[in-house]
Design an enzyme around this catalytic site. Structure first.
Site, PDB file in Angstrom:
ATOM      1  N   HIS A  82      54.016  50.414  40.029  1.00 24.96           N
ATOM      2  CA  HIS A  82      55.311  51.088  40.029  1.00 24.96           C
ATOM      3  C   HIS A  82      55.140  52.597  40.201  1.00 24.96           C
ATOM      4  O   HIS A  82      55.849  53.228  41.000  1.00 24.96           O
ATOM      5  CB  HIS A  82      56.041  50.789  38.717  1.00 24.96           C
ATOM      6  CG  HIS A  82      57.484  51.175  38.729  1.00 24.96           C
ATOM      7  ND1 HIS A  82      58.288  51.075  37.616  1.00 24.96           N
ATOM      8  CD2 HIS A  82      58.281  51.690  39.698  1.00 24.96           C
ATOM      9  CE1 HIS A  82      59.512  51.483  37.908  1.00 24.96           C
ATOM     10  NE2 HIS A  82      59.540  51.870  39.167  1.00 24.96           N
ATOM     11  N   HIS A 120      46.470  43.605  32.773  1.00 23.90           N
ATOM     12  CA  HIS A 120      47.180  43.068  33.943  1.00 23.90           C
ATOM     13  C   HIS A 120      48.613  43.594  33.982  1.00 23.90           C
ATOM     14  O   HIS A 120      49.089  44.036  35.039  1.00 23.90           O
ATOM     15  CB  HIS A 120      47.192  41.545  33.902  1.00 23.90           C
ATOM     16  CG  HIS A 120      48.098  40.920  34.927  1.00 23.90           C
ATOM     17  ND1 HIS A 120      47.684  40.639  36.212  1.00 23.90           N
ATOM     18  CD2 HIS A 120      49.402  40.544  34.861  1.00 23.90           C
ATOM     19  CE1 HIS A 120      48.693  40.122  36.898  1.00 23.90           C
ATOM     20  NE2 HIS A 120      49.746  40.046  36.098  1.00 23.90           N
ATOM     21  N   GLU A 121      49.311  43.535  32.859  1.00 30.93           N
ATOM     22  CA  GLU A 121      50.699  44.012  32.830  1.00 30.93           C
ATOM     23  C   GLU A 121      50.762  45.513  33.104  1.00 30.93           C
ATOM     24  O   GLU A 121      51.690  45.984  33.765  1.00 30.93           O
ATOM     25  CB  GLU A 121      51.356  43.673  31.489  1.00 30.93           C
ATOM     26  CG  GLU A 121      51.456  42.188  31.184  1.00 30.93           C
ATOM     27  CD  GLU A 121      52.106  41.372  32.304  1.00 30.93           C
ATOM     28  OE1 GLU A 121      52.915  41.946  33.070  1.00 30.93           O
ATOM     29  OE2 GLU A 121      51.793  40.178  32.415  1.00 30.93           O
ATOM     30  N   HIS A 123      50.849  46.352  36.727  1.00 31.28           N
ATOM     31  CA  HIS A 123      52.177  46.424  37.335  1.00 31.28           C
ATOM     32  C   HIS A 123      52.791  47.819  37.144  1.00 31.28           C
ATOM     33  O   HIS A 123      53.473  48.333  38.044  1.00 31.28           O
ATOM     34  CB  HIS A 123      53.102  45.370  36.724  1.00 31.28           C
ATOM     35  CG  HIS A 123      52.763  43.969  37.115  1.00 31.28           C
ATOM     36  ND1 HIS A 123      52.632  43.571  38.430  1.00 31.28           N
ATOM     37  CD2 HIS A 123      52.526  42.854  36.369  1.00 31.28           C
ATOM     38  CE1 HIS A 123      52.340  42.283  38.477  1.00 31.28           C
ATOM     39  NE2 HIS A 123      52.267  41.824  37.236  1.00 31.28           N
TER      40      HIS A 123
END
Length: 231
Positions: free
Chosen positions: A104, A96-97, A100
């Site tokens: 980006h 999940h991280e 991100h």
């Protein structure tokens, strides 16, 4: 004003239930071993490399549930239980991280908008508590009204920020789950994938409740400002 208080109390109760449920799920899946035996760090590194991302560092940070992606210094920050963990929860959170980080890299518009809001929202959050308290104390005066108006503006910004956060978090989870689905070497059964999906769904619900809480507080301040007569 009574309705505003009822909404705040109701949302606080729902938030307590959702947070408790999320923590329960996280504990459960933290104790469920990943068949592949990969650590959260291994999962994060593979997801980043599979998306052609090599300039993002994966680091371990202190605390529990402190996992986050920092777009300023391009780091995926994982708590020790995720960084070193070999569980369903560790793999789900790590991916999940990294979702991100993929956002980006691909200039995902909602993430860009959210990142641009951070400095202003930080100022608003610092001002809100003191301005709101002073506004209540001085409510009978025009100064009090003006302070509450400033508090309303700050709360409006924070509410917008919490709403913008929702598509960012849901999209990161969707990217993670889609990637995990195509990488059977990490999660080797459909059961593992379903468990990861369940863990991330409950994590997302904490952001939904936070957004509802912000809306309730905004309504409460708004009712104080506009719901009654001014002398």
């Amino acid at each position: 004003m009574g309705l505003g208080l009822i909404l705040i109390i109701g949302v606080a109760l729902i938030s307590f239930i959702v947070q408790a449920r999320f923590k329960s799920k996280f504990r459960k899946y933290s104790e469920t071993p990943l068949i592949s035996g990969m650590t959260g760090r291994d999962v994060a590194e593979k997801m980043l490399h599979d998306h052609g991302i090599y300039d993002v560092k994966i680091i371990s940070v202190e605390g529990s549930l402190t996992d986050h992606y920092n777009p300023q210094n391009r780091t995926v920050n994982l708590s020790p239980e995720v960084y070193n963990g070999r569980s369903i929860a560790a793999a789900a959170v790590a991916s999940h991280e990294c979702g991100h980080a993929v956002q980006h890299a691909k200039a995902y518009s909602w993430l860009q908008f959210r990142s641009a809001m951070v400095p202003v929202v930080n100022i608003a959050a610092n001002l809100l508590q003191w301005v709101f308290m002073l506004g209540i104390v001085m409510a009978a005066s025009s100064m009090g009204y003006n302070l509450l108006l400033i508090a309303f503006g700050a709360m409006l910004l924070m509410t917008l920020f919490s709403l913008v956060t929702l598509p960012v978090e849901f999209d990161a989870s969707n990217r993670a789950l889609a990637w995990l689905q195509t990488n059977r070497g990490i999660m080797q059964t459909s059961v593992e994938h379903d468990q990861a999906k369940n863990a991330l769904w409950w994590a997302a619900m904490t952001y939904v409740v936070a957004a509802l809480g912000s809306l309730a507080q905004l309504l409460y301040i708004g009712m104080m400002l506009f719901g009654g007569r001014r002398d």
